[in-house]
Design a protein around this motif. Structure first.
Motif, PDB file in Angstrom:
ATOM      1  N   VAL A  19      -6.601   4.568  -8.521  1.00  0.00           N
ATOM      2  CA  VAL A  19      -5.087   4.886  -8.651  1.00  0.00           C
ATOM      3  C   VAL A  19      -4.424   5.221  -7.414  1.00  0.00           C
ATOM      4  N   SER A  20      -3.300   4.531  -7.069  1.00  0.00           N
ATOM      5  CA  SER A  20      -2.570   4.505  -5.880  1.00  0.00           C
ATOM      6  C   SER A  20      -0.880   4.972  -6.026  1.00  0.00           C
ATOM      7  N   ASN A  21      -0.382   5.230  -4.914  1.00  0.00           N
ATOM      8  CA  ASN A  21       0.896   5.356  -4.826  1.00  0.00           C
ATOM      9  C   ASN A  21       1.415   3.739  -4.854  1.00  0.00           C
ATOM     10  N   HIS A  22       2.896   3.622  -4.894  1.00  0.00           N
ATOM     11  CA  HIS A  22       3.396   2.435  -5.012  1.00  0.00           C
ATOM     12  C   HIS A  22       4.672   2.318  -4.267  1.00  0.00           C
ATOM     13  N   PHE A  81      -1.042  -3.793  -4.290  1.00  0.00           N
ATOM     14  CA  PHE A  81      -2.290  -4.011  -5.028  1.00  0.00           C
ATOM     15  C   PHE A  81      -3.171  -4.750  -3.744  1.00  0.00           C
ATOM     16  N   VAL A  82      -2.620  -5.919  -3.152  1.00  0.00           N
ATOM     17  CA  VAL A  82      -3.359  -6.512  -2.221  1.00  0.00           C
ATOM     18  C   VAL A  82      -4.071  -5.561  -1.334  1.00  0.00           C
ATOM     19  N   PHE A  83      -3.374  -4.629  -0.848  1.00  0.00           N
ATOM     20  CA  PHE A  83      -4.193  -3.567   0.193  1.00  0.00           C
ATOM     21  C   PHE A  83      -5.244  -2.907  -0.606  1.00  0.00           C
ATOM     22  N   ASN A  84      -4.821  -2.344  -1.823  1.00  0.00           N
ATOM     23  CA  ASN A  84      -5.592  -1.536  -2.727  1.00  0.00           C
ATOM     24  C   ASN A  84      -7.037  -2.458  -2.840  1.00  0.00           C
ATOM     25  N   GLY A  85      -6.915  -3.680  -3.234  1.00  0.00           N
ATOM     26  CA  GLY A  85      -8.125  -4.570  -3.446  1.00  0.00           C
ATOM     27  C   GLY A  85      -8.724  -4.594  -2.073  1.00  0.00           C
ATOM     28  N   LEU A  86      -8.138  -4.713  -1.050  1.00  0.00           N
ATOM     29  CA  LEU A  86      -9.026  -5.115   0.214  1.00  0.00           C
ATOM     30  C   LEU A  86      -9.813  -3.709   0.610  1.00  0.00           C
ATOM     31  N   ALA A  87      -9.346  -2.624   0.059  1.00  0.00           N
ATOM     32  CA  ALA A  87     -10.194  -1.378   0.383  1.00  0.00           C
ATOM     33  C   ALA A  87     -11.457  -1.398  -0.453  1.00  0.00           C
ATOM     34  N   ALA A  88     -11.538  -2.125  -1.652  1.00  0.00           N
ATOM     35  CA  ALA A  88     -12.674  -2.029  -2.117  1.00  0.00           C
ATOM     36  C   ALA A  88     -13.752  -2.973  -1.885  1.00  0.00           C
ATOM     37  N   LEU A  89     -13.283  -3.954  -0.885  1.00  0.00           N
ATOM     38  CA  LEU A  89     -14.206  -4.998  -0.603  1.00  0.00           C
ATOM     39  C   LEU A  89     -15.520  -4.611   0.109  1.00  0.00           C
ATOM     40  N   PRO A  90     -15.231  -3.461   1.225  1.00  0.00           N
ATOM     41  CA  PRO A  90     -16.636  -3.111   1.776  1.00  0.00           C
ATOM     42  C   PRO A  90     -17.617  -2.646   0.723  1.00  0.00           C
ATOM     43  N   ARG A  96     -16.622  -4.858  -4.054  1.00  0.00           N
ATOM     44  CA  ARG A  96     -16.013  -4.701  -5.390  1.00  0.00           C
ATOM     45  C   ARG A  96     -14.664  -5.507  -5.613  1.00  0.00           C
ATOM     46  N   LEU A  97     -14.455  -5.992  -6.691  1.00  0.00           N
ATOM     47  CA  LEU A  97     -13.239  -6.759  -7.011  1.00  0.00           C
ATOM     48  C   LEU A  97     -12.415  -5.829  -8.033  1.00  0.00           C
ATOM     49  N   VAL A  98     -10.951  -5.629  -7.945  1.00  0.00           N
ATOM     50  CA  VAL A  98     -10.281  -4.885  -8.729  1.00  0.00           C
ATOM     51  C   VAL A  98      -9.439  -5.458  -9.555  1.00  0.00           C
ATOM     52  N   ARG A  99      -9.377  -5.254 -10.697  1.00  0.00           N
ATOM     53  CA  ARG A  99      -8.589  -5.791 -11.874  1.00  0.00           C
ATOM     54  C   ARG A  99      -7.254  -4.990 -12.043  1.00  0.00           C
ATOM     55  N   GLY A 125      -7.335  -1.299 -11.656  1.00  0.00           N
ATOM     56  CA  GLY A 125      -6.279  -0.800 -10.631  1.00  0.00           C
ATOM     57  C   GLY A 125      -5.052  -0.267 -11.370  1.00  0.00           C
ATOM     58  N   VAL A 126      -4.631   1.073 -11.220  1.00  0.00           N
ATOM     59  CA  VAL A 126      -3.443   1.535 -11.878  1.00  0.00           C
ATOM     60  C   VAL A 126      -2.385   1.978 -10.725  1.00  0.00           C
ATOM     61  N   PHE A 127      -1.090   1.693 -11.171  1.00  0.00           N
ATOM     62  CA  PHE A 127      -0.070   2.492 -10.379  1.00  0.00           C
ATOM     63  C   PHE A 127       0.657   3.492 -11.306  1.00  0.00           C
ATOM     64  N   PRO A 128       0.203   4.748 -11.385  1.00  0.00           N
ATOM     65  CA  PRO A 128       0.698   5.473 -12.372  1.00  0.00           C
ATOM     66  C   PRO A 128       2.045   5.879 -12.209  1.00  0.00           C
ATOM     67  N   GLU A 129       2.855   5.621 -11.259  1.00  0.00           N
ATOM     68  CA  GLU A 129       4.289   5.880 -11.233  1.00  0.00           C
ATOM     69  C   GLU A 129       5.070   4.746 -11.927  1.00  0.00           C
ATOM     70  N   ALA A 130       4.373   3.545 -12.259  1.00  0.00           N
ATOM     71  CA  ALA A 130       4.927   2.335 -12.994  1.00  0.00           C
ATOM     72  C   ALA A 130       5.650   1.431 -12.160  1.00  0.00           C
ATOM     73  N   THR A 131       6.698   1.921 -11.355  1.00  0.00           N
ATOM     74  CA  THR A 131       7.447   1.196 -10.434  1.00  0.00           C
ATOM     75  C   THR A 131       7.534   1.555  -9.198  1.00  0.00           C
ATOM     76  N   ILE A 132       7.842   0.609  -8.210  1.00  0.00           N
ATOM     77  CA  ILE A 132       7.992   0.983  -6.830  1.00  0.00           C
ATOM     78  C   ILE A 132       8.848   2.277  -6.551  1.00  0.00           C
ATOM     79  N   SER A 133       8.328   3.131  -5.724  1.00  0.00           N
ATOM     80  CA  SER A 133       9.215   4.494  -5.405  1.00  0.00           C
ATOM     81  C   SER A 133      10.154   3.938  -4.131  1.00  0.00           C
TER      82      SER A 133
END
Length: 240
Positions: free
Chosen positions: A41-44, A50-59, A62-65, A113-121
């Motif tokens: 779960v991330s801010n938006h 989503f690209v940077f969120n995914g990169l954080a999981a690579l160490p 893991r691949l994030v959907r 991967g989820v952005f619970p704000e739904a849209t960009i702030s």
């Protein structure tokens, strides 16, 4: 199952970021589980979060959907890539299909991967969270992994031109410890706790960010409460 699209896309993203000389500072990747399902779960604040969120999981290997709006999957360029990477389309009029897809993926051991704000702030502050992430974690019996990104809005965000020049833009990423989602607890309470944790991580990322504006014209990406010229949440609501 072989990842014929995801891994090449990751390689292309890394090559692009190296060409742009982005300064990516990631802390807390060890909080992402090496196996089993989890909801990330991330801010938006950017189209590229989503690209940077995914990169954080690579160490953690893991691949994030990611769950993303359905229109992205209809685009002639992004659509085939999103489908190939097994991301999850969300039709806001028929959200139950995306929810079931995400739930099945979590139960099969995937990270969603989820952005619970739904849209960009557009104020670059944290908006209210929808409870879907908490409900997914509860029903699947998996943890919520809070995280925050900062600096991505300087590359490409809503209402601003893309900045794909070699401008050495720093990006700060902070991943927090898992937030549990007991099935007996009210999802709204879990969501409030999750939002508080993401807020803490966002503030930590902002404090660690190595760049300060050179002049008043360069404060558009800084929230108003931190002295920047980004619109306040109230101004964004009035303009919408």
């Amino acid at each position: 199952m072989a990842e014929l699209v995801y891994r090449p896309v990751v390689g292309a993203a890394r090559t692009l970021f190296k060409a742009l000389d982005l300064k990516i500072d990631t802390q807390g990747s060890e909080n992402i589980p090496r196996s089993g399902g989890a909801v990330l779960v991330s801010n938006h604040i950017s189209y590229l979060d989503f690209v940077f969120n995914g990169l954080a999981a690579l160490p953690q290997k893991r691949l994030v959907r990611f769950m993303a709006k359905e229109s992205v999957f209809r685009h002639k360029v992004s659509g085939p890539l999103m489908r190939g990477m097994k991301h999850i389309p969300v039709d806001r009029k028929q959200g139950e299909n995306a929810y079931k897809h995400a739930l099945d993926s979590l139960r099969s051991g995937e990270i969603i991967g989820v952005f619970p704000e739904a849209t960009i702030s557009e104020s670059f502050t944290l908006k209210s969270f929808k409870s879907g992430a908490a409900r997914l974690a509860q029903e699947a019996g998996v943890p919520l992994i809070p995280m925050a990104v900062w600096g991505t809005q300087r590359i490409w965000t809503k209402g601003r031109p893309r900045n794909f020049g070699r401008n050495h833009i720093p990006v700060t990423i902070r991943v927090g410890k898992p937030v549990e989602a007991p099935p007996e607890e009210y999802a709204g309470a879990i969501t409030r706790r999750l939002r508080e944790r993401v807020q803490e991580l966002l503030e930590a990322a902002q404090r660690a960010y190595p760049v300060r504006p050179k002049d008043e014209k360069d404060t558009w990406w800084i929230p108003a409460h931190l002295g920047g010229s980004a619109p306040t949440p109230a101004q964004v609501r009035e303009a919408s």
